[in-house]
Design an enzyme around this catalytic site. Structure first.
Site, mmCIF file in Angstrom:
data_model
loop_
_atom_site.group_PDB
_atom_site.id
_atom_site.type_symbol
_atom_site.label_atom_id
_atom_site.label_comp_id
_atom_site.label_asym_id
_atom_site.label_seq_id
_atom_site.Cartn_x
_atom_site.Cartn_y
_atom_site.Cartn_z
ATOM 1 N N ASP A 76 0.837 -1.100 -0.036
ATOM 2 C CA ASP A 76 -0.091 0.118 -0.114
ATOM 3 C C ASP A 76 0.927 1.209 -0.022
ATOM 4 O O ASP A 76 1.651 1.249 0.701
ATOM 5 C CB ASP A 76 -0.932 0.059 1.339
ATOM 6 C CG ASP A 76 -1.972 0.914 0.894
ATOM 7 O OD1 ASP A 76 -2.848 0.916 -0.204
ATOM 8 O OD2 ASP A 76 -2.495 1.637 1.935
ATOM 9 N N TYR A 91 0.971 10.041 -9.356
ATOM 10 C CA TYR A 91 1.500 11.537 -9.239
ATOM 11 C C TYR A 91 2.644 11.745 -9.470
ATOM 12 O O TYR A 91 3.227 12.874 -9.166
ATOM 13 C CB TYR A 91 1.019 11.500 -7.570
ATOM 14 C CG TYR A 91 -0.290 11.485 -7.065
ATOM 15 C CD1 TYR A 91 -1.195 12.694 -6.991
ATOM 16 C CD2 TYR A 91 -0.975 10.179 -7.072
ATOM 17 C CE1 TYR A 91 -2.460 12.484 -6.648
ATOM 18 C CE2 TYR A 91 -2.351 10.239 -6.492
ATOM 19 C CZ TYR A 91 -3.009 11.253 -6.574
ATOM 20 O OH TYR A 91 -4.226 11.343 -5.964
#
Length: 206
Positions: A71, A156
């Site tokens: 994660d 991003y």
């Protein structure tokens, strides 16, 4: 003979990066579709660590295989740590990657240069059907750029600026990125745990 490892993700960017980061281990990557696993694991944790463990242990139990899950996400100080564990869903459930980072840039429009600090975090969890067997973390410090730059990477990366290098993550080559990225650092920390596990468990994976 190659060694088999289930990577519990459907993110093609992650799949590509992990294949590059572990290239010397001669791994045969198993994926959820190949294993016929339709389990939709809810990432209900409040931290990257909790979510990585939830995914790794759930998919290891479902598959019977040594499983790796991560994660990861972006924490922006001026946004009180957002998007954090909701990085992949930031701005809404149906936005593209570009729409997400442009949404973040809009929120940062009035934030001055010296207050745009941010970091990428990645937590990797390894699990066998019986439970968690290893965990590691990588953190990459940087800042949010004023506008996107570069065409590499994913997510991003075009707006994550690395002051020590003078480039965004998306402007780096794959090798450059792997040396400094949160995922590259987490991989370096998990390899000493993973390698003996591969040797021990490969004979049990069919």
């Amino acid at each position: 003979m190659s060694k088999r490892l289930l990577l519990a993700t459907k993110n093609p960017g992650k799949l590509k990066e992990y294949a590059e980061l572990f290239i010397e281990l001669d791994l045969e990557w198993l994926n959820l579709d190949e294993m016929g696993i339709n389990l939709d694991v809810e990432e209900s944790g409040e931290t990257f660590k909790e979510n990585a463990i939830i995914k790794a242990t759930s998919y290891a139990k479902a598959s019977g295989c040594l499983t790796m899950a991560d994660d990861s996400g972006l924490e922006v100080d001026a946004l009180n740590g957002r998007p954090g564990v909701r990085t992949a869903r930031f701005g809404g459930p149906h936005l593209s990657a570009e729409e997400r980072y442009r949404h973040l840039l809009t929120l940062m429009e009035r934030i001055p240069e010296n207050q745009r600090s941010a970091r990428f975090k990645c937590v990797i969890a390894l699990a066998l059907p019986g439970g968690l067997v290893g965990i590691s973390q990588g953190i990459c410090e940087g800042a949010i750029a004023n506008s996107p730059r570069g065409s590499g990477g994913f997510g991003y990366d075009p707006i994550f600026y690395l002051p020590t290098i003078g480039k965004t993550m998306a402007e780096l080559t794959s090798n450059e990125k792997h040396r400094v990225s949160h995922r590259g650092l987490a991989v370096a920390n998990i390899k000493p745990i993973l390698e003996p596990l591969l040797s021990e468990t490969n004979k049990n994976i069919t």
